[in-house]
Design a protein around this motif. Structure first.
Motif, mmCIF file in Angstrom:
data_model
loop_
_atom_site.group_PDB
_atom_site.id
_atom_site.type_symbol
_atom_site.label_atom_id
_atom_site.label_comp_id
_atom_site.label_asym_id
_atom_site.label_seq_id
_atom_site.Cartn_x
_atom_site.Cartn_y
_atom_site.Cartn_z
ATOM 1 N N ALA A 1 0.826 -1.201 0.000
ATOM 2 C CA ALA A 1 0.000 0.000 0.000
ATOM 3 C C ALA A 1 0.862 1.255 0.000
ATOM 4 C CB ALA A 1 -0.934 -0.002 1.208
ATOM 5 N N VAL A 2 1.921 1.257 0.780
ATOM 6 C CA VAL A 2 2.819 2.413 0.816
ATOM 7 C C VAL A 2 3.491 2.603 -0.540
ATOM 8 C CG1 VAL A 2 4.975 3.275 1.820
ATOM 9 C CG2 VAL A 2 3.194 2.343 3.298
ATOM 10 N N MET A 3 3.910 1.523 -1.165
ATOM 11 C CA MET A 3 4.572 1.630 -2.467
ATOM 12 C C MET A 3 3.614 2.125 -3.541
ATOM 13 S SD MET A 3 7.125 -1.719 -2.221
ATOM 14 C CE MET A 3 6.396 -2.446 -3.599
ATOM 15 N N ILE A 4 2.410 1.592 -3.579
ATOM 16 C CA ILE A 4 1.423 2.029 -4.577
ATOM 17 C C ILE A 4 1.048 3.486 -4.351
ATOM 18 C CG2 ILE A 4 -0.953 1.709 -5.367
ATOM 19 C CD1 ILE A 4 -0.586 -1.267 -4.915
ATOM 20 N N PHE A 5 0.870 3.874 -3.095
ATOM 21 C CA PHE A 5 0.547 5.265 -2.789
ATOM 22 C C PHE A 5 1.680 6.196 -3.219
ATOM 23 C CE2 PHE A 5 0.471 9.007 -0.077
ATOM 24 C CZ PHE A 5 -0.825 9.445 -0.275
ATOM 25 N N SER A 6 2.920 5.793 -2.972
ATOM 26 C CA SER A 6 4.064 6.627 -3.344
ATOM 27 C C SER A 6 4.146 6.818 -4.852
ATOM 28 C CB SER A 6 5.360 5.999 -2.837
ATOM 29 O OG SER A 6 5.352 5.904 -1.452
ATOM 30 N N ILE A 7 3.918 5.771 -5.602
ATOM 31 C CA ILE A 7 3.946 5.874 -7.057
ATOM 32 C C ILE A 7 2.809 6.762 -7.549
ATOM 33 C CG2 ILE A 7 3.650 4.560 -9.198
ATOM 34 C CD1 ILE A 7 5.128 2.247 -7.753
ATOM 35 N N GLY A 8 1.619 6.571 -7.012
ATOM 36 C CA GLY A 8 0.490 7.420 -7.383
ATOM 37 C C GLY A 8 0.735 8.873 -7.028
ATOM 38 N N TRP A 9 1.306 9.130 -5.856
ATOM 39 C CA TRP A 9 1.612 10.489 -5.420
ATOM 40 C C TRP A 9 2.634 11.136 -6.356
ATOM 41 C CZ3 TRP A 9 -0.486 13.628 -1.868
ATOM 42 C CH2 TRP A 9 0.214 14.777 -1.514
ATOM 43 N N TYR A 10 3.645 10.361 -6.743
ATOM 44 C CA TYR A 10 4.672 10.881 -7.655
ATOM 45 C C TYR A 10 4.048 11.321 -8.978
ATOM 46 C CZ TYR A 10 8.503 10.888 -10.986
ATOM 47 O OH TYR A 10 9.374 11.235 -11.978
ATOM 48 N N PHE A 11 3.220 10.476 -9.564
ATOM 49 C CA PHE A 11 2.605 10.822 -10.846
ATOM 50 C C PHE A 11 1.588 11.959 -10.695
ATOM 51 C CE2 PHE A 11 4.157 6.607 -12.245
ATOM 52 C CZ PHE A 11 4.871 7.063 -13.338
ATOM 53 N N TRP A 12 0.933 12.048 -9.538
ATOM 54 C CA TRP A 12 0.004 13.142 -9.306
ATOM 55 C C TRP A 12 0.749 14.475 -9.223
ATOM 56 C CZ3 TRP A 12 -2.773 14.340 -4.111
ATOM 57 C CH2 TRP A 12 -3.753 15.325 -4.321
ATOM 58 N N MET A 13 1.872 14.482 -8.501
ATOM 59 C CA MET A 13 2.675 15.700 -8.401
ATOM 60 C C MET A 13 3.278 16.054 -9.758
ATOM 61 S SD MET A 13 2.599 17.067 -5.455
ATOM 62 C CE MET A 13 0.911 16.603 -5.159
ATOM 63 N N LYS A 14 3.658 15.048 -10.517
ATOM 64 C CA LYS A 14 4.223 15.284 -11.844
ATOM 65 C C LYS A 14 3.178 15.878 -12.776
ATOM 66 C CE LYS A 14 6.900 12.865 -15.334
ATOM 67 N NZ LYS A 14 7.448 11.578 -15.737
ATOM 68 N N GLU A 15 1.923 15.444 -12.643
ATOM 69 C CA GLU A 15 0.840 15.950 -13.498
ATOM 70 C C GLU A 15 0.472 17.382 -13.145
ATOM 71 O OE1 GLU A 15 -3.888 15.123 -14.275
ATOM 72 O OE2 GLU A 15 -2.683 13.550 -13.375
#
Length: 89
Positions: A73-87
């Motif tokens: 869950a932490v890994m999936i959240f981190s990846i999603g957060w990264y792409f959200w900040m990138k967007e």
């Protein structure tokens, strides 16, 4: 599928994984002895002994699996957060 829908889906999956992992960890620590007693009881017996290995297995197997789900869950959240900040930038 648009990127923001995928990001929201990743947040949903991470939330479900975190809740499931937390429940498994809690359930393993609280009900491990009961599961060991149910799994080791011979049929039609009123008296039996439970080995420490069975108790540990029934306690720590859900804890290990739940911890793995929490880490996922932490890994999936981190990846999603990264792409959200990138967007957004």
């Amino acid at each position: 599928m648009k990127l923001h829908v995928k990001i929201l889906l990743s947040f949903l999956v991470s939330a479900i994984s975190a809740v499931s992992g937390g429940l498994l960890v809690f359930n393993g620590f609280v009900n491990g002895n009961q599961y060991a007693a149910e799994f080791s009881r011979p049929e039609n017996q009123t008296s039996w002994s439970i080995s420490q290995e069975t108790i540990r297995a029934c306690t720590y197997s859900p804890v290990i699996f739940g911890s793995t789900l929490l880490l996922l869950a932490v890994m999936i959240f981190s990846i999603g957060w990264y792409f959200w900040m990138k967007e957004t930038s």
